[in-house]
Design a protein around this motif. Structure first.
Motif, PDB file in Angstrom:
ATOM      1  N   ALA A  69       0.827  -1.207   0.000  1.00  0.00           N
ATOM      2  CA  ALA A  69       0.000   0.000   0.000  1.00  0.00           C
ATOM      3  C   ALA A  69       0.864   1.261   0.000  1.00  0.00           C
ATOM      4  N   SER A  70       1.933   1.274   0.798  1.00  0.00           N
ATOM      5  CA  SER A  70       2.768   2.478   0.867  1.00  0.00           C
ATOM      6  C   SER A  70       3.528   2.692  -0.444  1.00  0.00           C
ATOM      7  N   LEU A  73       1.152   4.099  -2.730  1.00  0.00           N
ATOM      8  CA  LEU A  73       0.885   5.476  -2.308  1.00  0.00           C
ATOM      9  C   LEU A  73       2.020   6.421  -2.744  1.00  0.00           C
ATOM     10  N   ALA A  76       1.844   6.816  -6.390  1.00  0.00           N
ATOM     11  CA  ALA A  76       0.707   7.665  -6.769  1.00  0.00           C
ATOM     12  C   ALA A  76       1.006   9.130  -6.477  1.00  0.00           C
ATOM     13  N   HIS A  80       0.766  10.684  -9.957  1.00  0.00           N
ATOM     14  CA  HIS A  80      -0.622  11.097 -10.214  1.00  0.00           C
ATOM     15  C   HIS A  80      -1.107  12.237  -9.334  1.00  0.00           C
ATOM     16  N   ILE A  81      -0.460  12.491  -8.180  1.00  0.00           N
ATOM     17  CA  ILE A  81      -0.929  13.593  -7.324  1.00  0.00           C
ATOM     18  C   ILE A  81      -0.064  14.835  -7.552  1.00  0.00           C
TER      19      ILE A  81
ATOM     20  N   ILE B   7      -6.999   8.361  -0.610  1.00  0.00           N
ATOM     21  CA  ILE B   7      -6.070   7.220  -0.588  1.00  0.00           C
ATOM     22  C   ILE B   7      -5.699   6.845   0.849  1.00  0.00           C
ATOM     23  N   PHE B  11      -6.418   3.381   2.803  1.00  0.00           N
ATOM     24  CA  PHE B  11      -5.279   2.712   3.429  1.00  0.00           C
ATOM     25  C   PHE B  11      -5.631   2.292   4.870  1.00  0.00           C
TER      26      PHE B  11
END
Lengths: 171, 494
Positions: A69-70, A73, A76, A80-81, B7, B11
């Motif tokens: 997940a990290s 993240l 992203a 994308h951010i 997000i 999470f």
């Protein structure tokens, strides 16, 4: 194109392995990882505090999921951010990977270290702070591998406006 | 920025969703316990509901084969878990459903005190014998398992003293006893025909009646018969009587060995009276059905006998083998292995030791809980009572006394296995029903020398092994080793 296929294949194998056996074979590399000794591995597999079986918290799962997940993240955030032309060079990606690895090192270290310090583990198992660091190092290396695979795939990268060509080696 | 929040939220949900039901159970119980340092009825029932609704592996340890929750296991786990979390909560702080005995569960106790002349020495003055028996009968009376109590003396005849005895009757029956009272209360006190006595007592045992027989259990062959033939015949007779009862009844028996001051005449195998003033063993036999005996043992009243007992032996009709709770310990490994599926095994990736002191050996330790067995815990420390499917394994047994070791909490014995011949196998560990070594140590085949300064002889009982072997052969025929407790451990080399 060939790189894409290899990445997809590797990711598919990893996902399949996780679905079948959980994260333990990934971290232990099939029992070949000298950085995670058997006793720490048993604790991370969830050997419970009363030493009765694998009924406790499966730390492999927590750490593995946080790692995935990290990584997603951090990826992203850059692609994308933030997604800016001023932050799309390969060294920017290396910086993000370094942060992600540091974060994952910390996460993987803090869970078993906390158990060790608070005595919240089966006392038949013997592991040390050094072993916790070994597990943390393994997790950060896996984070690097996963980040590399993720950024080597063209599909999600193409959705980025300014980082669609950013990989570990380019531009 | 909104993307980042979304997000992060995803999470967080993702991580919360990782918690297993068993972890949630642990957290819930910890919350309950930290609130008021106890688990009340409502909280306990809440936890039970979680256990019953989930099929997760962690909850299986609380359930039996039929899926029924064992409250003792739940309480034992909670105790261990709270202790590991440094919460000072005992079993008394955890609410438990009460097992109150209903009237239908209670039974009558027939007490038979053998009053042959050889028993006089135990009742002269105030002896440990009188105190212990008075205390035990009092405990029976107030234990809640006893409906009523009948008191009798027994020798060649049965001399009933009091039916439905009350506390003063018990006191009169035993505490105020002197050799002269024994004589007054009569019967033929000249011989101890133990086969006849046991047969008479066995006849009184049924689903409503338990028998308690108190005697020195010294055979009296007399001077007209060959002592050895007499003992053999008595043993066979006792075996036949017990076997016959066992064929129609779910019989169990407890044999307790105690010690008391003896001051009087001892009659040896030739019936020669010998004055003795020393400590002598005597025995209490409790005979009933398995349920009754189990109830008596669970009340722990035998552990409270004044002065304690020397040894205890339980005979039980073998219907189904008891499967004790056990776990393989990760500590004390000789060589190495892993427990990939938990503490019940299988033992995987087993390797012999490379260490110079233990080179070529493979060993592991198993913690076992024999507390549910009717048998005395000392029975399980004798390796002679164990049978291993692979004789190449050596076995050492230790009683668990370390109450601080959380890993061993809830277990009574440590079985330490070692072998040089490591192979893939399922090692079957059987505890077999047999006569324990203390019976042979307490047996005397010739008591003629008891008058001399032979202290060891004074601690022995003439012909005791013939008596116990007779009963043992009825319960556990030698032709077929009967397992009273059994479990398997699978060992895989690689």
């Amino acid at each position: 194109m060939r790189g894409n296929i290899i990445s997809i294949l590797v990711l598919s194998v990893v996902i399949l392995l996780i679905a079948i056996s959980g994260f333990s074979p990934i971290f232990e590399i099939g029992g070949l990882n000298p950085l995670i000794p058997v006793d720490l591995a048993d604790h991370l597999r969830g050997y419970d505090i009363t030493c009765s079986g694998y009924f406790g918290t499966v730390w492999y799962q927590y750490v593995g999921l946080i790692m995935i997940a990290s990584t997603v993240l951090f990826y992203a955030i850059q692609y994308h951010i933030i997604d800016k032309p001023t932050f799309n060079q390969k060294h920017h990606l290396w910086i993000m990977i370094a942060f992600c690895m540091g974060f994952n090192f910390f996460i993987a270290f803090i869970f078993p270290y906390n158990s060790l310090q608070s005595g919240d583990y089966c006392k038949d198992l013997n592991f040390s702070v050094f072993n916790c660091a070994g597990f943390a190092f393994t997790n950060s290396v896996l984070c690097f591998v996963f980040y590399s695979l993720l950024t080597s795939l063209t599909i999600p990268r193409k959705l980025s406006r300014n980082c669609s060509h950013t990989t570990l080696l380019t531009p | 920025m909104k993307k980042l929040y979304f997000i992060s939220l995803l999470f967080a949900f993702f991580l919360y969703g990782c918690k297993s039901e068993f972890e949630q159970f642990n957290e819930q119980s910890l919350t309950f316990a930290t609130n008021d340092k106890s688990i009340d009825k409502k909280e306990y029932e809440n936890l039970l509901e979680q256990i019953s609704l989930s099929n997760e592996k962690g909850f299986q340890q609380f359930k039996d084969d039929k899926g029924k929750i064992d409250n003792a296991k739940v309480v034992s786990y909670l105790k261990k878990y709270f202790s590991a979390k440094n919460l000072a909560i005992t079993a008394a702080d955890i609410w438990q459903p009460e097992n109150t005995a209903t009237k239908a569960d209670k039974f009558n106790i027939n007490v038979f005190l053998e009053n042959s002349a050889s028993m006089d020495g135990y009742v002269k003055g105030v002896s440990e014998f009188e105190t212990a028996i008075y205390n035990l009968l009092g405990d029976f009376k107030i234990s809640g398992v006893c409906d009523s109590m009948n008191l009798s003396y027994i020798n060649k005849n049965l001399l009933t003293q009091k039916k439905n005895a009350l506390a003063p009757d018990i006191q009169d029956f035993i505490e105020k006893l002197e050799p002269s009272t024994f004589k007054q209360r009569g019967g033929d006190r000249s011989v101890s025909d133990l086969k006849n006595i046991l047969n008479t007592v066995l006849k009184t045992v049924n689903n409503n009646n338990v028998a308690v027989l108190i005697s020195d259990f010294v055979f009296s062959p007399g001077n007209k018969t060959d002592a050895q033939d007499y003992l053999n015949n008595q043993g066979v007779g006792i075996k036949i009587d017990f076997a016959s009862k066992l064929s129609t009844f779910d019989l169990s028996a407890v044999v307790i060995q105690l010690n008391s001051r003896f001051n009087g005449l001892y009659y040896d195998k030739m019936d020669t009276p010998i004055p003795l003033k020393c400590k002598r063993p005597y025995y209490i036999w409790i005979i009933g059905n398995t349920k009754q005996i189990s109830k008596i043992l669970k009340t722990k009243m035998l552990d409270n006998i004044k002065g304690g007992y020397q040894n205890l032996l339980v005979f039980q009709k073998s219907r189904e083998t008891n499967q004790p709770d056990y776990k393989i310990l990760l500590s004390n490994q000789v060589g190495s292995f892993r427990l990939k599926e938990g503490a019940k095994g299988p033992i995987c990736d087993s390797k012999k030791s490379d260490d110079s002191r233990t080179k070529g050996l493979f060993g592991f330790t198993v913690a076992v809980d024999f507390s549910n067995s009717l048998q005395d815990e000392n029975y399980f420390t004798d390796t002679a009572n164990f049978m291993l499917s692979n004789p190449k394994y050596s076995l050492k047994i230790e009683k668990i006394t370390d109450k601080q070791n959380l890993s061993l909490s809830g277990f009574t014995h440590k079985l330490i296995f070692q072998t040089k011949a490591l192979q893939d196998e399922t090692l079957k560990i059987d505890v077999v029903g047999k006569v324990p070594s203390w019976v042979y140590e307490s047996n005397s085949d010739d008591d003629a020398s008891i008058a001399k300064n032979d202290t060891a002889q004074k601690q022995k009982t003439f012909g005791f092994k013939y008596l116990v072997e007779g009963v043992s052969d009825a319960f556990y025929p030698k032709s077929n080793a009967i397992s009273v407790s059994s479990f398997n451990i699978t060992i895989i080399k690689n």
